[in-house]
Structures are given as structure tokens and as C-alpha cells.
Design a protein around this motif. Structure first.
Motif, PDB file in Angstrom:
ATOM      1  N   ARG A   3       0.851  -1.186   0.000  1.00  0.00           N
ATOM      2  CA  ARG A   3       0.000   0.000   0.000  1.00  0.00           C
ATOM      3  C   ARG A   3       0.892   1.242   0.000  1.00  0.00           C
ATOM      4  O   ARG A   3       1.702   1.425   0.913  1.00  0.00           O
ATOM      5  CB  ARG A   3      -0.920  -0.007   1.220  1.00  0.00           C
ATOM      6  CG  ARG A   3      -1.953  -1.118   1.178  1.00  0.00           C
ATOM      7  CD  ARG A   3      -2.694  -1.264   2.505  1.00  0.00           C
ATOM      8  NE  ARG A   3      -3.326  -0.015   2.937  1.00  0.00           N
ATOM      9  CZ  ARG A   3      -4.500   0.435   2.506  1.00  0.00           C
ATOM     10  NH1 ARG A   3      -5.173  -0.265   1.598  1.00  0.00           N
ATOM     11  NH2 ARG A   3      -5.004   1.558   2.955  1.00  0.00           N
ATOM     12  N   CYS A   4       0.731   2.078  -1.035  1.00  0.00           N
ATOM     13  CA  CYS A   4       1.630   3.222  -1.214  1.00  0.00           C
ATOM     14  C   CYS A   4       0.862   4.535  -1.197  1.00  0.00           C
ATOM     15  O   CYS A   4      -0.281   4.619  -1.663  1.00  0.00           O
ATOM     16  CB  CYS A   4       2.396   3.102  -2.529  1.00  0.00           C
ATOM     17  SG  CYS A   4       3.460   1.652  -2.627  1.00  0.00           S
ATOM     18  N   LEU A   6       1.260   8.511  -2.449  1.00  0.00           N
ATOM     19  CA  LEU A   6       1.986   9.419  -3.333  1.00  0.00           C
ATOM     20  C   LEU A   6       1.989  10.815  -2.729  1.00  0.00           C
ATOM     21  O   LEU A   6       0.942  11.319  -2.329  1.00  0.00           O
ATOM     22  CB  LEU A   6       1.334   9.469  -4.721  1.00  0.00           C
ATOM     23  CG  LEU A   6       1.204   8.148  -5.478  1.00  0.00           C
ATOM     24  CD1 LEU A   6       0.468   8.373  -6.796  1.00  0.00           C
ATOM     25  CD2 LEU A   6       2.566   7.535  -5.736  1.00  0.00           C
ATOM     26  N   TYR A  13       4.598  13.852 -10.723  1.00  0.00           N
ATOM     27  CA  TYR A  13       3.524  12.857 -10.748  1.00  0.00           C
ATOM     28  C   TYR A  13       3.184  12.491 -12.188  1.00  0.00           C
ATOM     29  O   TYR A  13       3.052  11.300 -12.526  1.00  0.00           O
ATOM     30  CB  TYR A  13       2.305  13.421 -10.024  1.00  0.00           C
ATOM     31  CG  TYR A  13       1.035  12.619 -10.197  1.00  0.00           C
ATOM     32  CD1 TYR A  13       0.706  11.607  -9.302  1.00  0.00           C
ATOM     33  CD2 TYR A  13       0.157  12.880 -11.249  1.00  0.00           C
ATOM     34  CE1 TYR A  13      -0.466  10.867  -9.451  1.00  0.00           C
ATOM     35  CE2 TYR A  13      -1.012  12.160 -11.409  1.00  0.00           C
ATOM     36  CZ  TYR A  13      -1.313  11.149 -10.518  1.00  0.00           C
ATOM     37  OH  TYR A  13      -2.469  10.423 -10.673  1.00  0.00           O
ATOM     38  N   ILE A  20       3.268   3.957 -12.576  1.00  0.00           N
ATOM     39  CA  ILE A  20       2.491   3.675 -11.369  1.00  0.00           C
ATOM     40  C   ILE A  20       1.272   2.809 -11.722  1.00  0.00           C
ATOM     41  O   ILE A  20       0.995   1.792 -11.062  1.00  0.00           O
ATOM     42  CB  ILE A  20       2.030   4.987 -10.695  1.00  0.00           C
ATOM     43  CG1 ILE A  20       3.219   5.763 -10.120  1.00  0.00           C
ATOM     44  CG2 ILE A  20       0.989   4.701  -9.622  1.00  0.00           C
ATOM     45  CD1 ILE A  20       3.819   5.155  -8.879  1.00  0.00           C
ATOM     46  N   ILE A  31      -2.500   2.258  -4.505  1.00  0.00           N
ATOM     47  CA  ILE A  31      -2.342   3.656  -4.112  1.00  0.00           C
ATOM     48  C   ILE A  31      -3.439   4.035  -3.124  1.00  0.00           C
ATOM     49  O   ILE A  31      -4.636   3.972  -3.441  1.00  0.00           O
ATOM     50  CB  ILE A  31      -2.365   4.595  -5.337  1.00  0.00           C
ATOM     51  CG1 ILE A  31      -1.258   4.211  -6.310  1.00  0.00           C
ATOM     52  CG2 ILE A  31      -2.217   6.053  -4.887  1.00  0.00           C
ATOM     53  CD1 ILE A  31       0.147   4.234  -5.716  1.00  0.00           C
ATOM     54  N   ILE A  34      -3.231  10.505  -2.766  1.00  0.00           N
ATOM     55  CA  ILE A  34      -2.215  11.481  -3.167  1.00  0.00           C
ATOM     56  C   ILE A  34      -2.211  12.583  -2.123  1.00  0.00           C
ATOM     57  O   ILE A  34      -3.268  13.141  -1.787  1.00  0.00           O
ATOM     58  CB  ILE A  34      -2.522  12.096  -4.551  1.00  0.00           C
ATOM     59  CG1 ILE A  34      -2.595  11.014  -5.632  1.00  0.00           C
ATOM     60  CG2 ILE A  34      -1.471  13.144  -4.917  1.00  0.00           C
ATOM     61  CD1 ILE A  34      -3.070  11.547  -6.988  1.00  0.00           C
ATOM     62  N   PHE A  49      -7.628   8.447  -7.609  1.00  0.00           N
ATOM     63  CA  PHE A  49      -6.993   8.426  -6.290  1.00  0.00           C
ATOM     64  C   PHE A  49      -7.486   9.615  -5.466  1.00  0.00           C
ATOM     65  O   PHE A  49      -7.568  10.739  -5.968  1.00  0.00           O
ATOM     66  CB  PHE A  49      -5.466   8.509  -6.417  1.00  0.00           C
ATOM     67  CG  PHE A  49      -4.865   7.530  -7.378  1.00  0.00           C
ATOM     68  CD1 PHE A  49      -5.251   6.194  -7.365  1.00  0.00           C
ATOM     69  CD2 PHE A  49      -3.923   7.942  -8.319  1.00  0.00           C
ATOM     70  CE1 PHE A  49      -4.692   5.288  -8.256  1.00  0.00           C
ATOM     71  CE2 PHE A  49      -3.377   7.047  -9.212  1.00  0.00           C
ATOM     72  CZ  PHE A  49      -3.760   5.711  -9.192  1.00  0.00           C
TER      73      PHE A  49
END
Length: 308
Positions: A3-4, A6, A13, A20, A31, A34, A49
Motif C-alpha cells: 500500500r503506497c 503518493l 507525478y 504507477i 495507491i 495522493i 486516487f
């Protein structure tokens, strides 16, 4: 699946969003959101996102923070660390631009660092290019090739030996310090070309030696074919049991010794001696990464060569 989060929705980006999305499609990452104070004033989401203010970061559950901005990376990194995010969970978004990037291969190097032992600055260049912490003491050191091949055939033995002074540095005489490990027929010497005194070199060596991952050592070697003992060096390199690669300016059938035809083009661009040119070629990662998949190589995968 990791789990990321940004951080940044600007130009950085936009430059990596395709990669991505590709990593999401491969099932490597998810994701969470952000973080973008600027966009959050006008938008609720972007590319599907959620967009949140940085004050919300403590409410989110994530494994890694990917900073998308190249220009402001260090500034954002400091802010993230001050917010309590561990440094090894912060990822430089620019690495998504590298050829054949793969999240799982890259993150394996983050979770389980590889200690690159190199006969020149190549290891340092690779760590810097991949934005990984230096996990090796073999940084900013030059070697006699016979000493180096002796060292990498049994590095764990040498890591347990004290570093002794072979020659003190003398800034007035433009002399760098030289250290040694072992005695008699097991002695190897190291040229600390970026140190002023032996004590300085010893402190750096001992500090960096603590970072070595003894379970994940990788050996790099490089030398031109025309030197007198090249056949012997190839024979000795072939005995090394660690994951390894040798760059060689000749042809051979020895496993993990590669010659790139691109080197011939590289030589033709300059009138300098082949020895210097070959060293320059190996350390020029923009050229070298066109020939090898560095993430496969460091993860000890077989099919890392990109050319035939």
C-alpha cells in the motif's frame, strides 16, 4: 501487494503516472491517496486516487511513501521524516523512470539490502542511481586487481580482520592513505583515494563495514582484455561463489562475464586510451543500463542481459 502513498500531484507525478498504473495492473502496489495541499483546495480525486492534505497523513495506513517530485525531493523527505515516517519507507519517485523498472524487484533491495563489493566507484554509482543506502564498505576505494580478486573470493574472512596502515596519507605530497587486511600471501591493500589520513579512512571503513549484509553480497569486477594477467583474473573470477558480474573488453564463455558491443561505439567517441575508456564505459550507468537489467542482476536472476 504494498500500500503506497503518493506525495505530490505536479509535474513529477505526471512523469511517472503511467508506470504507477502499470505496477497497479501487475498487482504490485495499491495507491492509498495522493498528498497534495495545492490540488486538495480544488479537487477531491485525480486518476481515481483520493487527494488529501499532508495533515491527513497520520490517519492513513500505508507501507511506503513515494515522493513524486524530483526538484523538491530532499525538502519533502525531511518533512516526512519529521512527521514520523521512517526513512526506509520513503521512495524516490524518479526510480520509476529507469528501464524495465519493477516494483517487487526494487523493493526487495529496500527490504533486504544488497552489499555491492566493487573494484572502483561502480557500487557507489549504482546505490546513488537506485537511491538506495550504501550497504558496503567498498566505496571510494581503488584496488590492485590481484588484491581485489583475492579479497572478493573470501570477503567475510577479510571483513573480520582489523584494517592496518600500509602508508599514511600526506596532503603536501599528494599521497592518499593505503590500508591493508591480512598478512603474507593473504594480504590485500586498498587505496583510499578520497581520504586525507589513514585514521579518516579507517573510521569510514569500520563504519561502513557494519552495514554489510553478509547474507546478500554481490561482486562486481571490470578489466580490459589486453592486460597481461587477464586470463588468470578470469580464472580466479570464475571461482567466486557469490552472485557476481565482470565487465570484460574481450570475448569469453565464462558465466557472468559480459562484453557489450556498445563498448566499441563508446571507444570510437574518444581518442583516449582504452583502459580509461573501458572504465568510463562501465561506470556510465546510462549506457550500461541499456545492456543489463540492473534490478534482475542485483536480485540474482539469470536473464539480466538485454542484448544478444
Amino acid at each position: 501487494m504494498d500500500r503506497c502513498l503518493l506525495w505530490g500531484g505536479g509535474n513529477g507525478y505526471e512523469e511517472i503516472i503511467n508506470q504507477i498504473v502499470f505496477e497497479i495492473a501487475k498487482g504490485n502496489i495499491e495507491i492509498v491517496a495522493i498528498i497534495s495541499d495545492a490540488d486538495s483546495r480544488y479537487l477531491k480525486n485525480k486518476d481515481g486516487f483520493f487527494i488529501l492534505k499532508k495533515e491527513m497523513i497520520h490517519t492513513l495506513d500505508f507501507d511506503y511513501l513515494i515522493i513524486t517530485s524530483t526538484k523538491y525531493f530532499e525538502e519533502i523527505k525531511k518533512e516526512a521524516i519529521s512527521a514520523g515516517i521512517e526513512q526506509d519507507r520513503i521512495i524516490y519517485g524518479n526510480i520509476f523512470k529507469m528501464p524495465l523498472f519493477d516494483w517487487e524487484r526494487y523493493i526487495s533491495l529496500v527490504k533486504n539490502p544488497v552489499s555491492i563489493l566493487s573494484d572502483d566507484c561502480w557500487g557507489g554509482y549504482v546505490y546513488h542511481k537506485l537511491h538506495l543506502p550504501f550497504s558496503s564498505p567498498c566505496i571510494n576505494i581503488s584496488w590492485d586487481k590481484e588484491d581485489y580478486i583475492r579479497f572478493v573470493q573470501n570477503p567475510l574472512y577479510y571483513f573480520d580482520l582489523p584494517l592496518e596502515m600500509e602508508r599514511e596519507g600526506d596532503i603536501r605530497k599528494n599521497l592518499y592513505p593505503i590500508g591493508r587486511l591480512g598478512e603474507d600471501d593473504k594480504k590485500v591493500t586498498m587505496n583510499f583515494v578520497h581520504a586525507v589520513t589513514f585514521q579518516q579512512a579507517k573510521v569510514m571503513w569500520n563504519r561502513r563495514k557494519k552495514r554489510v549484509n553478509r547474507e546478500r553480497i554481490f561482486i562486481k569486477f571490470a578489466f580490459p582484455a589486453y592486460i597481461e594477467n587477464s586470463s588468470w583474473l578470469l580464472e580466479q573470477f570464475n571461482k567466486i561463489t557469490f552472485p557476481k558480474i565482470a565487465f570484460f573488453s574481450g570475448e569469453t564463455n565464462i558465466k557472468d562475464v559480459i562484453y557489450s558491443p556498445r563498448f566499441e561505439w563508446f571507444v570510437n567517441q574518444s581518442e583516449r586510451a582504452e583502459t580509461l575508456i573501458f572504465s568510463d564505459y562501465v561506470r556510465n550507468l546510462d549506457y550500461l543500463f541499456k545492456d543489463i537489467d540492473i534490478l534482475k542482476l542485483l536480485n540474482n536472476e539469470e536473464n539480466y542481459i538485454r542484448f544478444m
